[in-house]
Design a protein around this motif. Structure first.
Motif, PDB file in Angstrom:
ATOM      1  N   GLN A 171      -1.045   2.344   5.982  1.00 41.67           N
ATOM      2  CA  GLN A 171      -0.671   3.631   6.544  1.00 41.67           C
ATOM      3  C   GLN A 171      -0.349   4.648   5.459  1.00 41.67           C
ATOM      4  O   GLN A 171      -0.542   5.847   5.644  1.00 41.67           O
ATOM      5  CB  GLN A 171       0.526   3.482   7.481  1.00 41.67           C
ATOM      6  CG  GLN A 171       0.847   4.767   8.250  1.00 41.67           C
ATOM      7  CD  GLN A 171       2.045   4.617   9.161  1.00 41.67           C
ATOM      8  OE1 GLN A 171       3.061   4.068   8.760  1.00 41.67           O
ATOM      9  NE2 GLN A 171       1.931   5.082  10.399  1.00 41.67           N
ATOM     10  N   ASN A 172       0.128   4.194   4.305  1.00 42.15           N
ATOM     11  CA  ASN A 172       0.469   5.109   3.220  1.00 42.15           C
ATOM     12  C   ASN A 172      -0.731   5.494   2.372  1.00 42.15           C
ATOM     13  O   ASN A 172      -0.825   6.630   1.898  1.00 42.15           O
ATOM     14  CB  ASN A 172       1.551   4.476   2.333  1.00 42.15           C
ATOM     15  CG  ASN A 172       2.889   4.368   3.038  1.00 42.15           C
ATOM     16  OD1 ASN A 172       3.185   5.161   3.930  1.00 42.15           O
ATOM     17  ND2 ASN A 172       3.686   3.383   2.670  1.00 42.15           N
ATOM     18  N   ILE A 173      -1.648   4.546   2.164  1.00 48.87           N
ATOM     19  CA  ILE A 173      -2.830   4.838   1.347  1.00 48.87           C
ATOM     20  C   ILE A 173      -3.616   5.971   2.000  1.00 48.87           C
ATOM     21  O   ILE A 173      -3.883   5.960   3.196  1.00 48.87           O
ATOM     22  CB  ILE A 173      -3.713   3.585   1.212  1.00 48.87           C
ATOM     23  CG1 ILE A 173      -2.967   2.498   0.444  1.00 48.87           C
ATOM     24  CG2 ILE A 173      -5.020   3.914   0.499  1.00 48.87           C
ATOM     25  CD1 ILE A 173      -3.688   1.173   0.387  1.00 48.87           C
ATOM     26  N   TYR A 235      -0.920  10.956   9.530  1.00 55.07           N
ATOM     27  CA  TYR A 235      -1.226  10.088   8.401  1.00 55.07           C
ATOM     28  C   TYR A 235      -2.733  10.064   8.156  1.00 55.07           C
ATOM     29  O   TYR A 235      -3.522   9.957   9.106  1.00 55.07           O
ATOM     30  CB  TYR A 235      -0.724   8.665   8.660  1.00 55.07           C
ATOM     31  CG  TYR A 235       0.787   8.569   8.650  1.00 55.07           C
ATOM     32  CD1 TYR A 235       1.474   8.250   7.485  1.00 55.07           C
ATOM     33  CD2 TYR A 235       1.525   8.828   9.797  1.00 55.07           C
ATOM     34  CE1 TYR A 235       2.861   8.171   7.456  1.00 55.07           C
ATOM     35  CE2 TYR A 235       2.916   8.752   9.788  1.00 55.07           C
ATOM     36  CZ  TYR A 235       3.572   8.422   8.620  1.00 55.07           C
ATOM     37  OH  TYR A 235       4.945   8.359   8.601  1.00 55.07           O
ATOM     38  N   VAL A 236      -3.087  10.146   6.883  1.00 51.12           N
ATOM     39  CA  VAL A 236      -4.490  10.137   6.479  1.00 51.12           C
ATOM     40  C   VAL A 236      -4.853   8.724   6.053  1.00 51.12           C
ATOM     41  O   VAL A 236      -4.154   8.109   5.232  1.00 51.12           O
ATOM     42  CB  VAL A 236      -4.740  11.124   5.322  1.00 51.12           C
ATOM     43  CG1 VAL A 236      -6.207  11.125   4.932  1.00 51.12           C
ATOM     44  CG2 VAL A 236      -4.280  12.529   5.715  1.00 51.12           C
ATOM     45  N   TYR A 237      -5.956   8.216   6.592  1.00 57.83           N
ATOM     46  CA  TYR A 237      -6.414   6.872   6.256  1.00 57.83           C
ATOM     47  C   TYR A 237      -7.678   6.983   5.411  1.00 57.83           C
ATOM     48  O   TYR A 237      -8.707   7.482   5.868  1.00 57.83           O
ATOM     49  CB  TYR A 237      -6.691   6.066   7.525  1.00 57.83           C
ATOM     50  CG  TYR A 237      -5.442   5.721   8.297  1.00 57.83           C
ATOM     51  CD1 TYR A 237      -4.835   4.481   8.152  1.00 57.83           C
ATOM     52  CD2 TYR A 237      -4.848   6.645   9.154  1.00 57.83           C
ATOM     53  CE1 TYR A 237      -3.678   4.155   8.847  1.00 57.83           C
ATOM     54  CE2 TYR A 237      -3.686   6.334   9.850  1.00 57.83           C
ATOM     55  CZ  TYR A 237      -3.113   5.092   9.698  1.00 57.83           C
ATOM     56  OH  TYR A 237      -1.963   4.788  10.384  1.00 57.83           O
ATOM     57  N   GLY A 238      -7.577   6.524   4.165  1.00 54.54           N
ATOM     58  CA  GLY A 238      -8.715   6.547   3.261  1.00 54.54           C
ATOM     59  C   GLY A 238      -8.327   5.921   1.939  1.00 54.54           C
ATOM     60  O   GLY A 238      -7.234   6.162   1.422  1.00 54.54           O
ATOM     61  N   ALA A 239      -9.203   5.103   1.386  1.00 53.59           N
ATOM     62  CA  ALA A 239      -8.930   4.402   0.134  1.00 53.59           C
ATOM     63  C   ALA A 239      -9.492   5.195  -1.042  1.00 53.59           C
ATOM     64  O   ALA A 239     -10.305   6.110  -0.858  1.00 53.59           O
ATOM     65  CB  ALA A 239      -9.556   3.006   0.180  1.00 53.59           C
ATOM     66  N   PRO A 240      -9.078   4.867  -2.271  1.00 55.89           N
ATOM     67  CA  PRO A 240      -9.661   5.525  -3.448  1.00 55.89           C
ATOM     68  C   PRO A 240     -11.181   5.381  -3.463  1.00 55.89           C
ATOM     69  O   PRO A 240     -11.726   4.304  -3.181  1.00 55.89           O
ATOM     70  CB  PRO A 240      -9.031   4.751  -4.616  1.00 55.89           C
ATOM     71  CG  PRO A 240      -7.739   4.256  -4.083  1.00 55.89           C
ATOM     72  CD  PRO A 240      -8.003   3.931  -2.648  1.00 55.89           C
ATOM     73  N   GLY A 241     -11.868   6.473  -3.762  1.00 55.54           N
ATOM     74  CA  GLY A 241     -13.327   6.479  -3.772  1.00 55.54           C
ATOM     75  C   GLY A 241     -13.966   6.630  -2.409  1.00 55.54           C
ATOM     76  O   GLY A 241     -15.186   6.714  -2.296  1.00 55.54           O
ATOM     77  N   TYR A 371       6.420  -4.661  -7.775  1.00 58.99           N
ATOM     78  CA  TYR A 371       4.982  -4.517  -7.581  1.00 58.99           C
ATOM     79  C   TYR A 371       4.482  -3.114  -7.901  1.00 58.99           C
ATOM     80  O   TYR A 371       3.290  -2.870  -7.916  1.00 58.99           O
ATOM     81  CB  TYR A 371       4.607  -4.867  -6.133  1.00 58.99           C
ATOM     82  CG  TYR A 371       4.827  -6.325  -5.803  1.00 58.99           C
ATOM     83  CD1 TYR A 371       3.885  -7.287  -6.154  1.00 58.99           C
ATOM     84  CD2 TYR A 371       5.991  -6.743  -5.162  1.00 58.99           C
ATOM     85  CE1 TYR A 371       4.079  -8.627  -5.859  1.00 58.99           C
ATOM     86  CE2 TYR A 371       6.196  -8.081  -4.866  1.00 58.99           C
ATOM     87  CZ  TYR A 371       5.243  -9.026  -5.214  1.00 58.99           C
ATOM     88  OH  TYR A 371       5.442 -10.346  -4.932  1.00 58.99           O
ATOM     89  N   ASP A 372       5.395  -2.174  -8.118  1.00 54.60           N
ATOM     90  CA  ASP A 372       4.998  -0.801  -8.443  1.00 54.60           C
ATOM     91  C   ASP A 372       6.121  -0.144  -9.221  1.00 54.60           C
ATOM     92  O   ASP A 372       7.159  -0.760  -9.478  1.00 54.60           O
ATOM     93  CB  ASP A 372       4.638  -0.011  -7.176  1.00 54.60           C
ATOM     94  CG  ASP A 372       5.793   0.096  -6.183  1.00 54.60           C
ATOM     95  OD1 ASP A 372       6.882   0.530  -6.593  1.00 54.60           O
ATOM     96  OD2 ASP A 372       5.613  -0.241  -4.995  1.00 54.60           O
ATOM     97  N   GLY A 373       5.908   1.117  -9.594  1.00 59.61           N
ATOM     98  CA  GLY A 373       6.917   1.834 -10.364  1.00 59.61           C
ATOM     99  C   GLY A 373       7.662   2.887  -9.588  1.00 59.61           C
ATOM    100  O   GLY A 373       8.550   3.557 -10.133  1.00 59.61           O
ATOM    101  N   SER A 374       7.328   3.042  -8.312  1.00 63.62           N
ATOM    102  CA  SER A 374       7.898   4.123  -7.511  1.00 63.62           C
ATOM    103  C   SER A 374       8.810   3.641  -6.396  1.00 63.62           C
ATOM    104  O   SER A 374       9.593   4.417  -5.851  1.00 63.62           O
ATOM    105  CB  SER A 374       6.779   4.961  -6.896  1.00 63.62           C
ATOM    106  OG  SER A 374       5.998   4.177  -5.999  1.00 63.62           O
ATOM    107  N   GLY A 375       8.683   2.362  -6.001  1.00 68.09           N
ATOM    108  CA  GLY A 375       9.461   1.850  -4.881  1.00 68.09           C
ATOM    109  C   GLY A 375       8.756   1.946  -3.550  1.00 68.09           C
ATOM    110  O   GLY A 375       9.355   1.688  -2.508  1.00 68.09           O
ATOM    111  N   LEU A 376       7.462   2.290  -3.571  1.00 63.35           N
ATOM    112  CA  LEU A 376       6.741   2.503  -2.314  1.00 63.35           C
ATOM    113  C   LEU A 376       6.497   1.197  -1.556  1.00 63.35           C
ATOM    114  O   LEU A 376       6.374   1.197  -0.336  1.00 63.35           O
ATOM    115  CB  LEU A 376       5.414   3.205  -2.595  1.00 63.35           C
ATOM    116  CG  LEU A 376       4.626   3.739  -1.420  1.00 63.35           C
ATOM    117  CD1 LEU A 376       5.463   4.703  -0.577  1.00 63.35           C
ATOM    118  CD2 LEU A 376       3.351   4.436  -1.888  1.00 63.35           C
ATOM    119  N   SER A 377       6.438   0.076  -2.262  1.00 62.92           N
ATOM    120  CA  SER A 377       6.189  -1.199  -1.610  1.00 62.92           C
ATOM    121  C   SER A 377       7.472  -1.767  -1.013  1.00 62.92           C
ATOM    122  O   SER A 377       8.515  -1.804  -1.671  1.00 62.92           O
ATOM    123  CB  SER A 377       5.597  -2.203  -2.597  1.00 62.92           C
ATOM    124  OG  SER A 377       5.579  -3.497  -2.024  1.00 62.92           O
TER     125      SER A 377
END
Length: 490
Positions: A171-173, A235-241, A371-377
């Motif tokens: 949902q966040n990606i 919410y926008v659903y879409g992966a990198p690329g 798992y990340d540097g921002s706390g999003l997980s």
């Protein structure tokens, strides 16, 4: 028979532990007032900075999801690695010299340096997207180049591996707050989606335009109007690329102006390179080739450096990381930790350097799982004791002012917005500097307060598995902060 001498020693030990945490007896009665804490896992700790004297400690070693208070670790490690005045570089090179007619029979290269602020208007001193492209084009023209018989390459080899941490949920990606980290960033690696006005409850809301425009981007809107809400719940659903994206959720009713949300760019390095080519051509520099990305660095020793673009100082970037809790900059800085240590900028290498930083400060990483540097997980885990020790260590460093003033105050529109109306009547709001953290089911606060004598106290509060969306947890945190502000008891 029970040894009376043993009982006496045990009682003295218990008394000593209570005395070591003088405010502990006050915590549970406070917590009992708030139904929001029922069924949750929560922990809290606080202690003085100067002599490390503890004030209270409740479940200090309980591993919890820290949400954005994790940024306190990433920003501290970045300060340690680079210093507050460090500026990240992006460089322009050519692999041939222009002839007497201004023709470059060769290629132009953008050497990406992992600057998170390229084309951003968030950080003071940063050029926005249009200004950046104009500046770079001006440098090419000042070099006497009027035609490029070649391509424009963007070298993105500084980073490697997934551009989004593995544990970020679907949902966040696709949304700006989970924008991918790339060696060549642009416009905060995000774009704006402008919706047409729509006032009818339940009606579909159409996409009117995007900014900056991206070739090949296709958006499908399934967003409807929620007339009873004033918030963006789309919410926008879409992966990198991925250039085909879908948007779900609701937006408030708008009669005239429409509504705007932000989403993650599918490929920021390619967009920047393409727009650079377009800007060059619109300013009289013909480009015969096209914009392309390089995943392996060319031989810059054999080239000519035309221009070096510098980011704003790191301390100004940290202002956005912490006061505005900006995930993208935190993720970029995590990868920069790896680069600083001589590695490619990946999530894994950055986390390894973050662990090493903590251990160098004498802070155990036994209860730290990141798992990340921002706390999003939601899968990140650390303890309030880890946060407390870090805050105490940072307060002893010469670069502490850059760290301290990057945290939110009650006068900011950032992390303490929800607490503002609670603490403001207490008349001590200037004595609170906090980094907040919020995820589904998670509320955290960590930072510094000053007691009645002006002495600095560090604190960390985390609650997980919250189900209520009321502000009861914020009131509980307010009560804890008031306890600290009233120290020492007179």
């Amino acid at each position: 028979m029970i040894n009376k001498h043993f009982l006496a020693l045990a009682w003295l030990g218990l008394a000593g532990s209570v005395a070591a945490q003088p405010l502990n007896p006050a915590i549970d009665p406070l917590a009992a007032r708030y139904s929001a804490l029922q069924g949750t896992s929560w922990a809290a700790a606080a202690g003085y900075v100067q002599n490390k004297a503890p004030l209270f400690s409740v479940r200090p070693d309980l591993r919890l999801a820290p949400a954005s208070t994790l940024k306190l670790l990433t920003s501290a490690a970045a300060l340690d690695a680079f210093g507050p005045q460090h500026r990240f570089q992006t460089q322009l090179y050519i692999d041939a010299l222009p002839d007497g007619h201004g023709v470059l029979n060769g290629n132009l290269y953008i050497r990406a340096g992992g600057d998170p602020t390229l084309g951003s208007s968030r950080v003071q001193g940063s050029l926005n997207a249009e200004q950046l492209l104009q500046r770079w084009t001006q440098q090419i023209r000042q070099a006497g180049i009027r035609k490029i018989n070649g391509d424009v390459y963007a070298d993105i080899s500084l980073f490697e591996g997934p551009s989004i941490p593995a544990k970020v949920n679907w949902q966040n990606i696709g949304n700006y707050f989970a924008a991918p980290a790339t060696a060549l960033a642009f416009h905060d690696n995000s774009f704006q989606i402008h919706f047409a006005p729509q006032a009818r409850p339940g009606a579909w809301v159409e996409v009117r335009s995007t900014q900056p425009q991206t070739d090949g981007l296709r958006l499908r809107s399934f967003v409807t109007v929620d007339a009873g809400s004033t918030k963006d719940n789309a919410y926008v659903y879409g992966a990198p690329g991925q250039y085909e994206m879908e948007i779900y959720g609701t937006l408030p009713a708008t009669r005239f102006t429409g509504y705007t949300i932000s989403a993650a760019l599918p490929d920021a390095p390619q967009l920047l390179t393409d727009l650079f080519v377009q800007t060059l051509e619109s300013h009289g520099v013909d480009v015969s080739g096209r914009g392309m990305l390089l995943e392996e660095a060319p031989d810059y020793e054999a080239m000519r450096l035309l221009y070096t673009h510098f980011s704003p100082p790191l301390q100004d970037i940290l202002y956005i990381v912490n006061k505005r809790s900006f995930n993208f900059y935190a993720e970029m800085l995590l990868r920069q930790l790896a680069v600083h240590a001589g590695h490619k900028g990946s999530v894994e290498a950055g986390l390894n350097e973050l662990y090493r930083f903590l251990r160098r400060q004498g802070i155990s990483t036994e209860n730290v799982l990141l798992y990340d540097g921002s706390g999003l997980s939601r899968d990140n885990q650390l303890t309030v004791q880890t946060l407390l020790e870090l805050l105490q260590v940072m307060a002893q460093r010469p670069d502490f002012p850059s760290y301290y003033y990057s945290l939110a105050t009650l006068q900011d529109r950032g992390d303490l917005l929800l607490l503002r109306r609670f603490l403001a009547p207490f008349k001590r709001t200037q004595d609170v500097h906090v980094k907040g953290g919020t995820l589904d089911g998670v509320k955290a606060q960590a930072g510094y307060v000053r007691d009645q004598n002006g002495e600095l106290i560090a604190f960390a509060f985390i609650a997980n598995n919250l189900i209520a969306k009321d502000e009861g947890i914020n009131r509980f945190y307010e009560d804890l902060l008031k306890l600290l502000l009233q120290q020492p008891q007179k």
